[in-house]
Design a protein around this motif. Structure first.
Motif, PDB file in Angstrom:
ATOM      1  N   LEU A 101       0.823  -1.209   0.000  1.00  0.00           N
ATOM      2  CA  LEU A 101       0.000   0.000   0.000  1.00  0.00           C
ATOM      3  C   LEU A 101       0.854   1.256   0.000  1.00  0.00           C
ATOM      4  N   ASP A 102       2.065   1.167   0.522  1.00  0.00           N
ATOM      5  CA  ASP A 102       2.986   2.309   0.509  1.00  0.00           C
ATOM      6  C   ASP A 102       3.714   2.462  -0.823  1.00  0.00           C
ATOM      7  N   HIS A 103       3.772   1.376  -1.591  1.00  0.00           N
ATOM      8  CA  HIS A 103       4.576   1.406  -2.815  1.00  0.00           C
ATOM      9  C   HIS A 103       4.017   2.446  -3.791  1.00  0.00           C
ATOM     10  N   PRO A 104       4.865   3.320  -4.320  1.00  0.00           N
ATOM     11  CA  PRO A 104       4.368   4.424  -5.169  1.00  0.00           C
ATOM     12  C   PRO A 104       3.885   3.996  -6.552  1.00  0.00           C
ATOM     13  N   GLU A 105       4.165   2.761  -6.974  1.00  0.00           N
ATOM     14  CA  GLU A 105       3.798   2.353  -8.334  1.00  0.00           C
ATOM     15  C   GLU A 105       2.685   1.320  -8.385  1.00  0.00           C
ATOM     16  N   ILE A 106       2.248   0.819  -7.258  1.00  0.00           N
ATOM     17  CA  ILE A 106       1.226  -0.232  -7.256  1.00  0.00           C
ATOM     18  C   ILE A 106      -0.138   0.380  -6.950  1.00  0.00           C
ATOM     19  N   TYR A 107      -1.066   0.218  -7.909  1.00  0.00           N
ATOM     20  CA  TYR A 107      -2.417   0.741  -7.737  1.00  0.00           C
ATOM     21  C   TYR A 107      -3.495  -0.307  -7.999  1.00  0.00           C
ATOM     22  N   VAL A 108      -3.092  -1.537  -8.274  1.00  0.00           N
ATOM     23  CA  VAL A 108      -4.042  -2.651  -8.364  1.00  0.00           C
ATOM     24  C   VAL A 108      -3.571  -3.746  -7.406  1.00  0.00           C
ATOM     25  N   PHE A 109      -4.513  -4.444  -6.798  1.00  0.00           N
ATOM     26  CA  PHE A 109      -4.165  -5.342  -5.698  1.00  0.00           C
ATOM     27  C   PHE A 109      -4.844  -6.702  -5.786  1.00  0.00           C
ATOM     28  N   GLY A 110      -5.561  -6.968  -6.866  1.00  0.00           N
ATOM     29  CA  GLY A 110      -6.340  -8.193  -6.966  1.00  0.00           C
ATOM     30  C   GLY A 110      -5.515  -9.450  -6.848  1.00  0.00           C
ATOM     31  N   GLU A 111      -4.345  -9.494  -7.462  1.00  0.00           N
ATOM     32  CA  GLU A 111      -3.520 -10.692  -7.412  1.00  0.00           C
ATOM     33  C   GLU A 111      -2.969 -10.930  -6.014  1.00  0.00           C
ATOM     34  N   LEU A 112      -2.634  -9.855  -5.321  1.00  0.00           N
ATOM     35  CA  LEU A 112      -2.146 -10.018  -3.950  1.00  0.00           C
ATOM     36  C   LEU A 112      -3.269 -10.504  -3.040  1.00  0.00           C
ATOM     37  N   ILE A 113      -4.469  -9.968  -3.222  1.00  0.00           N
ATOM     38  CA  ILE A 113      -5.611 -10.428  -2.423  1.00  0.00           C
ATOM     39  C   ILE A 113      -5.863 -11.909  -2.642  1.00  0.00           C
ATOM     40  N   ASP A 114      -5.604 -12.380  -3.830  1.00  0.00           N
ATOM     41  CA  ASP A 114      -5.892 -13.770  -4.189  1.00  0.00           C
ATOM     42  C   ASP A 114      -4.850 -14.751  -3.651  1.00  0.00           C
ATOM     43  N   CYS A 115      -3.730 -14.251  -3.125  1.00  0.00           N
ATOM     44  CA  CYS A 115      -2.693 -15.142  -2.602  1.00  0.00           C
ATOM     45  C   CYS A 115      -3.213 -15.897  -1.369  1.00  0.00           C
ATOM     46  N   PRO A 116      -2.966 -17.184  -1.272  1.00  0.00           N
ATOM     47  CA  PRO A 116      -3.486 -17.986  -0.142  1.00  0.00           C
ATOM     48  C   PRO A 116      -3.074 -17.450   1.229  1.00  0.00           C
ATOM     49  N   ASN A 117      -1.827 -17.044   1.395  1.00  0.00           N
ATOM     50  CA  ASN A 117      -1.378 -16.560   2.702  1.00  0.00           C
ATOM     51  C   ASN A 117      -2.045 -15.243   3.084  1.00  0.00           C
ATOM     52  N   VAL A 118      -2.387 -14.446   2.091  1.00  0.00           N
ATOM     53  CA  VAL A 118      -3.113 -13.206   2.372  1.00  0.00           C
ATOM     54  C   VAL A 118      -4.559 -13.526   2.716  1.00  0.00           C
ATOM     55  N   GLN A 119      -5.168 -14.433   2.002  1.00  0.00           N
ATOM     56  CA  GLN A 119      -6.530 -14.854   2.316  1.00  0.00           C
ATOM     57  C   GLN A 119      -6.614 -15.483   3.700  1.00  0.00           C
ATOM     58  N   ALA A 120      -5.533 -16.117   4.116  1.00  0.00           N
ATOM     59  CA  ALA A 120      -5.511 -16.789   5.425  1.00  0.00           C
ATOM     60  C   ALA A 120      -5.547 -15.804   6.586  1.00  0.00           C
ATOM     61  N   LEU A 121      -5.381 -14.511   6.334  1.00  0.00           N
ATOM     62  CA  LEU A 121      -5.434 -13.514   7.416  1.00  0.00           C
ATOM     63  C   LEU A 121      -6.854 -13.320   7.940  1.00  0.00           C
ATOM     64  N   ALA A 122      -7.846 -13.728   7.165  1.00  0.00           N
ATOM     65  CA  ALA A 122      -9.234 -13.583   7.617  1.00  0.00           C
ATOM     66  C   ALA A 122      -9.456 -14.373   8.907  1.00  0.00           C
ATOM     67  N   GLY A 123     -10.073 -13.712   9.878  1.00  0.00           N
ATOM     68  CA  GLY A 123     -10.351 -14.366  11.163  1.00  0.00           C
ATOM     69  C   GLY A 123      -9.183 -14.388  12.115  1.00  0.00           C
ATOM     70  N   THR A 124      -8.078 -13.725  11.786  1.00  0.00           N
ATOM     71  CA  THR A 124      -6.900 -13.641  12.650  1.00  0.00           C
ATOM     72  C   THR A 124      -6.749 -12.211  13.154  1.00  0.00           C
ATOM     73  N   PRO A 125      -5.861 -11.979  14.088  1.00  0.00           N
ATOM     74  CA  PRO A 125      -5.626 -10.595  14.539  1.00  0.00           C
ATOM     75  C   PRO A 125      -5.176  -9.655  13.420  1.00  0.00           C
ATOM     76  N   SER A 126      -4.642 -10.207  12.348  1.00  0.00           N
ATOM     77  CA  SER A 126      -4.193  -9.381  11.212  1.00  0.00           C
ATOM     78  C   SER A 126      -5.277  -9.180  10.159  1.00  0.00           C
ATOM     79  N   ALA A 127      -6.508  -9.606  10.467  1.00  0.00           N
ATOM     80  CA  ALA A 127      -7.603  -9.470   9.504  1.00  0.00           C
ATOM     81  C   ALA A 127      -7.843  -8.026   9.071  1.00  0.00           C
TER      82      ALA A 127
END
Length: 281
Positions: free
Chosen positions: A49-75
């Motif tokens: 989110l801090d990176h100055p050149e990244i403005y789309v995030f769909g592929e990162l959201i789709d990563c399993p480890n990122v999806q695994a944050l749901a229901g955790t303190p990092s949700a």
């Protein structure tokens, strides 16, 4: 499965301003996400989110480890990532109590993305609307943010300072929400159907044109043949006429020849003398 593929493809194609550098940076984050779990994945989200050149995030959201944050303190980090992908500044303000605080770079990025969303819904946006939606306090702040969007390739347009508005000619695309993928597929299917019908109509007209062109070619060939036949008939008539009056032509030539002989022999004067007219003696 096809919806997931369409979602990934749309995420890549929708971003036209970042170019290869942005895609490379996003690919790097997705690669790191394969080994980042829990707090490390949340930290990776903050870096993205801090990176100055990244403005789309769909592929990162789709990563399993990122999806695994749901229901955790990092949700909350996952929810913030989703908000950057699909939401606006107003959405963040409404849910700020449940989300991580934004850094200065993240605040600027989310406001730029909110501007893109505004631009995608209208060709003209007044400064007043931008100030209200993004909580900006001056026209100078609005124009500075717009200029940054222009330089970053997020927006293309013109600042009408007299009318205090932005005139949009083009804007970058944002991530497509999974709930919108079905509608997007329907739109693409309708576009494909209309394109197929259009191409069929074009080919039909092209075939008719070719048939007309061939008929015109044959008609021209027939006309040329008739013209040649008429010319041949006229030439034949002239040849027949020349043979009919050929004797007269030879006779004239003979007369001319005899006259020349008389003139050369000097007898022309004597032969013509009795024809002279004058008084009798």
């Amino acid at each position: 499965m096809i919806h997931r593929w369409c979602f990934r493809l749309t995420s890549r194609l929708s971003w036209r301003g970042g170019g290869p550098a942005a895609m490379s940076a996003l690919d790097s984050m997705c690669l790191l996400a394969k080994s980042a779990k829990g707090a490390a994945a949340a930290h990776l989200i903050a870096q993205t989110l801090d990176h100055p050149e990244i403005y789309v995030f769909g592929e990162l959201i789709d990563c399993p480890n990122v999806q695994a944050l749901a229901g955790t303190p990092s949700a909350p980090s996952l929810e913030l990532l989703r908000l950057f992908a699909y939401g606006t500044w107003s959405d963040y303000k409404a849910a700020a109590a449940q989300l991580p605080p934004l850094s200065a770079a993240q605040t600027s990025k989310l406001k730029k993305l909110s501007l893109v969303s505004l631009a995608s819904h209208g060709r003209e946006i007044s400064y007043d609307v931008i100030m209200r939606e993004l909580e900006l306090t001056s026209v100078r702040a609005v124009e500075d943010l717009l200029i940054e969007c222009f330089y970053g390739g997020l927006l293309h347009g013109r600042l009408d300072q007299k009318a205090s508005r932005l005139e949009v000619t083009q804007c970058a695309g944002r991530d497509v929400h999974p709930s919108e993928v079905s509608a997007l597929c329907d739109t693409l299917a309708a576009w494909h159907k209309n394109s197929t019908l259009l191409m069929a109509s074009v080919w039909g007209k092209l075939e008719r044109y070719q048939q007309q062109a061939e008929a015109a070619r044959r008609a021209q060939a027939d006309l040329d043949a008739q013209v040649e036949a008429a010319k041949s008939a006229i030439r034949a008539q002239h040849e027949v006429g020349g043979d009919h009056f050929g004797g007269g032509g030879d006779f004239d030539v003979g007369m001319d020849f005899e006259e020349d002989k008389i003139r050369k022999s000097g007898r022309s004067k004597n032969k013509l003398a009795p024809l002279a007219v004058g008084p009798r003696k």
